[in-house]
Design a protein around this motif. Structure first.
Motif, PDB file in Angstrom:
ATOM      1  N   MET A   1       1.113  -1.339  -0.069  1.00  0.00           N
ATOM      2  CA  MET A   1       0.258   0.039   0.019  1.00  0.00           C
ATOM      3  C   MET A   1       0.806   1.449   0.401  1.00  0.00           C
ATOM      4  SD  MET A   1      -3.240   0.072  -0.806  1.00  0.00           S
ATOM      5  CE  MET A   1      -4.120  -1.029  -0.975  1.00  0.00           C
ATOM      6  N   HIS A   2       1.369   1.070  -0.493  1.00  0.00           N
ATOM      7  CA  HIS A   2       2.571   2.440  -0.629  1.00  0.00           C
ATOM      8  C   HIS A   2       1.630   3.507  -1.048  1.00  0.00           C
ATOM      9  CE1 HIS A   2       5.256   4.836  -1.994  1.00  0.00           C
ATOM     10  NE2 HIS A   2       5.656   5.207  -2.851  1.00  0.00           N
ATOM     11  N   LEU A   3       0.718   2.643  -2.464  1.00  0.00           N
ATOM     12  CA  LEU A   3       0.490   4.070  -3.487  1.00  0.00           C
ATOM     13  C   LEU A   3      -1.241   3.658  -3.443  1.00  0.00           C
ATOM     14  CD1 LEU A   3       1.743   6.079  -5.794  1.00  0.00           C
ATOM     15  CD2 LEU A   3       0.938   6.922  -3.760  1.00  0.00           C
ATOM     16  N   TYR A   4      -2.534   4.799  -2.982  1.00  0.00           N
ATOM     17  CA  TYR A   4      -3.851   4.082  -2.944  1.00  0.00           C
ATOM     18  C   TYR A   4      -4.015   4.329  -3.832  1.00  0.00           C
ATOM     19  CZ  TYR A   4      -8.597   2.098  -1.743  1.00  0.00           C
ATOM     20  OH  TYR A   4      -9.590   1.693  -2.011  1.00  0.00           O
ATOM     21  N   VAL A   5      -4.504   3.721  -5.101  1.00  0.00           N
ATOM     22  CA  VAL A   5      -4.407   4.197  -6.661  1.00  0.00           C
ATOM     23  C   VAL A   5      -5.811   4.097  -7.177  1.00  0.00           C
ATOM     24  CG1 VAL A   5      -4.127   4.759  -9.093  1.00  0.00           C
ATOM     25  CG2 VAL A   5      -2.564   4.677  -7.297  1.00  0.00           C
ATOM     26  N   ILE A   6      -7.243   4.475  -7.499  1.00  0.00           N
ATOM     27  CA  ILE A   6      -8.418   3.877  -7.588  1.00  0.00           C
ATOM     28  C   ILE A   6      -8.285   4.422  -9.782  1.00  0.00           C
ATOM     29  CG2 ILE A   6      -9.465   4.135  -5.420  1.00  0.00           C
ATOM     30  CD1 ILE A   6     -10.919   6.756  -7.101  1.00  0.00           C
ATOM     31  N   GLU A   7      -9.310   4.514 -10.261  1.00  0.00           N
ATOM     32  CA  GLU A   7      -9.642   4.576 -11.675  1.00  0.00           C
ATOM     33  C   GLU A   7     -11.334   4.206 -11.467  1.00  0.00           C
ATOM     34  OE1 GLU A   7      -8.235   1.261 -14.131  1.00  0.00           O
ATOM     35  OE2 GLU A   7      -7.604   0.217 -12.153  1.00  0.00           O
ATOM     36  N   CYS A   8     -11.132   5.979 -12.406  1.00  0.00           N
ATOM     37  CA  CYS A   8     -13.021   6.316 -12.471  1.00  0.00           C
ATOM     38  C   CYS A   8     -12.962   6.604 -13.672  1.00  0.00           C
ATOM     39  CB  CYS A   8     -12.977   7.110 -11.451  1.00  0.00           C
ATOM     40  SG  CYS A   8     -12.505   8.675 -11.245  1.00  0.00           S
ATOM     41  N   GLU A   9     -13.837   7.051 -14.597  1.00  0.00           N
ATOM     42  CA  GLU A   9     -14.611   8.003 -15.571  1.00  0.00           C
ATOM     43  C   GLU A   9     -14.569   9.462 -15.275  1.00  0.00           C
ATOM     44  OE1 GLU A   9     -15.382   6.741 -18.641  1.00  0.00           O
ATOM     45  OE2 GLU A   9     -15.007   4.455 -17.358  1.00  0.00           O
ATOM     46  N   ARG A  10     -14.414  10.169 -15.716  1.00  0.00           N
ATOM     47  CA  ARG A  10     -14.190  11.983 -15.535  1.00  0.00           C
ATOM     48  C   ARG A  10     -13.305  12.227 -14.267  1.00  0.00           C
ATOM     49  NH1 ARG A  10     -20.378  12.732 -14.553  1.00  0.00           N
ATOM     50  NH2 ARG A  10     -19.899  14.861 -14.057  1.00  0.00           N
ATOM     51  N   ARG A  11     -11.993  11.085 -14.485  1.00  0.00           N
ATOM     52  CA  ARG A  11     -11.112  11.352 -13.310  1.00  0.00           C
ATOM     53  C   ARG A  11     -10.436  13.095 -13.424  1.00  0.00           C
ATOM     54  NH1 ARG A  11      -5.795  10.003 -14.300  1.00  0.00           N
ATOM     55  NH2 ARG A  11      -5.713  11.978 -16.518  1.00  0.00           N
ATOM     56  N   ASP A  12     -10.643  13.479 -14.445  1.00  0.00           N
ATOM     57  CA  ASP A  12      -9.858  15.336 -14.015  1.00  0.00           C
ATOM     58  C   ASP A  12     -10.722  16.320 -13.390  1.00  0.00           C
ATOM     59  OD1 ASP A  12      -7.144  14.295 -15.010  1.00  0.00           O
ATOM     60  OD2 ASP A  12      -8.215  15.185 -17.169  1.00  0.00           O
ATOM     61  N   GLU A  13     -12.266  15.513 -13.835  1.00  0.00           N
ATOM     62  CA  GLU A  13     -13.591  16.218 -12.738  1.00  0.00           C
ATOM     63  C   GLU A  13     -13.765  16.390 -11.072  1.00  0.00           C
ATOM     64  OE1 GLU A  13     -17.198  16.477 -14.480  1.00  0.00           O
ATOM     65  OE2 GLU A  13     -16.363  15.538 -16.387  1.00  0.00           O
ATOM     66  N   LEU A  14     -13.525  14.973 -11.471  1.00  0.00           N
ATOM     67  CA  LEU A  14     -12.835  14.048  -9.440  1.00  0.00           C
ATOM     68  C   LEU A  14     -11.962  14.415  -9.244  1.00  0.00           C
ATOM     69  CD1 LEU A  14     -14.204  12.553  -7.312  1.00  0.00           C
ATOM     70  CD2 LEU A  14     -13.168  10.298  -8.239  1.00  0.00           C
ATOM     71  N   LEU A  15     -10.546  14.664  -9.984  1.00  0.00           N
ATOM     72  CA  LEU A  15      -9.640  15.381  -9.108  1.00  0.00           C
ATOM     73  C   LEU A  15      -8.928  16.639  -8.942  1.00  0.00           C
ATOM     74  CD1 LEU A  15      -6.168  14.998  -8.240  1.00  0.00           C
ATOM     75  CD2 LEU A  15      -6.123  15.544 -10.883  1.00  0.00           C
ATOM     76  N   ASN A  16     -10.340  17.848  -9.433  1.00  0.00           N
ATOM     77  CA  ASN A  16     -10.590  18.960  -9.140  1.00  0.00           C
ATOM     78  C   ASN A  16     -11.584  18.821  -7.658  1.00  0.00           C
ATOM     79  OD1 ASN A  16      -9.063  19.572 -11.150  1.00  0.00           O
ATOM     80  ND2 ASN A  16     -10.184  20.068 -12.858  1.00  0.00           N
ATOM     81  N   HIS A  17     -12.727  18.614  -8.161  1.00  0.00           N
ATOM     82  CA  HIS A  17     -13.741  18.370  -7.083  1.00  0.00           C
ATOM     83  C   HIS A  17     -12.580  18.332  -5.057  1.00  0.00           C
ATOM     84  CE1 HIS A  17     -16.882  17.665  -4.351  1.00  0.00           C
ATOM     85  NE2 HIS A  17     -16.220  16.181  -3.959  1.00  0.00           N
ATOM     86  N   LEU A  18     -11.299  17.429  -5.821  1.00  0.00           N
ATOM     87  CA  LEU A  18     -11.311  16.734  -4.375  1.00  0.00           C
ATOM     88  C   LEU A  18     -10.180  17.620  -4.252  1.00  0.00           C
ATOM     89  CD1 LEU A  18     -10.203  12.578  -4.867  1.00  0.00           C
ATOM     90  CD2 LEU A  18     -12.171  13.586  -3.466  1.00  0.00           C
ATOM     91  N   ARG A  19      -9.560  18.159  -4.661  1.00  0.00           N
ATOM     92  CA  ARG A  19      -8.923  18.959  -4.595  1.00  0.00           C
ATOM     93  C   ARG A  19      -9.013  20.886  -3.677  1.00  0.00           C
ATOM     94  NH1 ARG A  19      -3.537  19.167  -5.893  1.00  0.00           N
ATOM     95  NH2 ARG A  19      -2.248  17.384  -6.091  1.00  0.00           N
TER      96      ARG A  19
END
Ligand SMILES: Cc1ncc(COP(=O)(O)O)c(C=O)c1O
Length: 371
Positions: free
Chosen positions: A282-300
């Protein structure tokens, strides 16, 4: 912003032991390749529970290059590796003078796909370098079989997987030689650059010890051309402290991952694979999803330091584009790179912050942002 990793939290957790270790080195007056490096190498071997040998080096990239040089590989020798890795894996291969060849990934493990390895083997292939990406063990049994059947060396890149296991056996002990980075963000990370090689043969370990210091023999005579890739005493002393806590820290990472997995199981996201016969580091916890960039911006926007590991696969970087064999047939890798998203993951991630990451992500989907 909740960071995706936090080396300073690791220092604060183990502060008194690390401070003592640093003082011990400062007082000793011996700062590079000394008793701390020797002790770290021995302790690293015993952590792996095998009669192996360890060689401390300056960083993980050098560790890769030194493994290849140790095996006598160099110009004209092809090494099959994934493009889904840190650029460092490929930089290390080229630093040794070898030629990287890219194989695709298995979409579930996200590690190198054994079938793709077989498809890439050619007359100049000499070795396979799987990467235990994000702490997920690669399919070592199958890879070793392919290596044996085709007379290829296998070198594990364990830089993201210190302490990961398959059927109770630690990664780094499957192949003859393995390379680890001890960069500060790694599961076993110092406060500067560092790396270590795990090696089955004493003779090979001694050759690599010579290569890490100008190819010197015991009389400081260069009998082969080498590098300067020494591990310093300060990093070794700190890594000894971190090594004592590595299993506990990895367990904390896995508990955080379990909480993420439970919280996200009904969402339209792909989670890291979970195999009962493996211990994921568990060095990194990485998911995969559609509309990834939108979700990234939302999380940020919610102060969650989600990020992309990586934004580009190695063959998509300008320095490597269109010049590495196999780089034009990486459909699984390219698909993954449109979807991957890394969430905060470090042993000190507290319950409150973890809940904040979870609710920030789940609320995005609850608000109708289904693909
Ligand atoms: C998979 C992988 N290989 C190799 C390395 C190289 O390590 P370093 O940065 O210590 O040279 C890293 C670290 O970034 C890595 O993640």
């Amino acid at each position: 912003m909740i960071p995706f990793g936090d080396p300073s939290a690791s220092y604060q957790t183990h502060k008194s032991e690390i401070d003592q270790a640093i003082k011990r080195v400062l007082d000793s007056g011996w700062y590079v390749l000394g008793t701390e490096v020797d002790a770290f190498e021995k302790e690293f071997v015993s952590f792996h529970g095998k009669d192996f040998h360890a060689v401390g080096v300056a960083n993980g990239t050098d560790a890769i290059a030194l493994c290849l040089r140790g095996l006598g590989l160099g110009i004209g020798d092809e090494i099959i590796t994934p493009s889904h890795t840190a650029v460092a894996t490929v930089a290390g291969i080229e630093q040794a003078g070898c030629t990287p060849v890219f194989a695709d990934i298995d979409p579930v493990s996200r590690c190198i796909d054994p079938q793709s390895i077989e498809e890439r083997i050619g007359p100049k292939t000499r070795a396979i370098m799987p990467v235990h990406i994000y702490g997920q063990p690669a399919a070592m049994h199958r890879i070793l079989e392919i290596g044996k059947a085709n007379q290829l060396e296998v070198i594990e890149d364990c830089s993201q997987a210190h302490g990961a296991e398959i059927n109770g056996q630690k990664v780094g002990t499957f192949a003859k030689l393995s390379a680890f980075s001890c960069y500060p963000t790694k599961n076993l990370g110092g406060t500067g650059d560092g790396g270590v090689i795990l090696c089955r043969s004493k003779d090979l370990a001694n050759k690599i010890k010579s290569l890490r210091q100008y190819g010197w023999n015991e009389h400081r005579e260069s009998t082969i051309t080498g590098f300067n890739s020494r591990l310093d005493e300060m990093q070794a002393a700190i890594l000894r402290v971190k090594l004592r806590h590595l299993s506990d820290d990895n367990e904390k990472r896995r508990l955080i991952a379990q909480k993420y997995n439970r919280a996200f199981e009904d969402l339209p996201v792909t989670l890291p694979s979970q195999n009962t016969n493996e211990l994921h580091a568990m060095h990194l916890y990485v998911i995969e999803c559609e509309r990834r960039d939108e979700l990234l911006n939302h999380l940020r926007s919610k102060e969650v330091g989600a990020s992309l590991h990586y934004r580009l696969a190695v063959h998509q970087h300008a320095a490597y584009a269109n010049r590495i064999r196999g780089g034009d047939e990486l459909s699984m890798t390219e698909y993954f790179y449109q979807k991957n998203l890394t969430l905060p993951m470090f042993p000190q991630l507290c319950e409150e912050k973890l809940e904040h990451v979870i609710s920030s992500l789940t609320s995005w989907f609850k608000n109708g942002n289904y693909p």
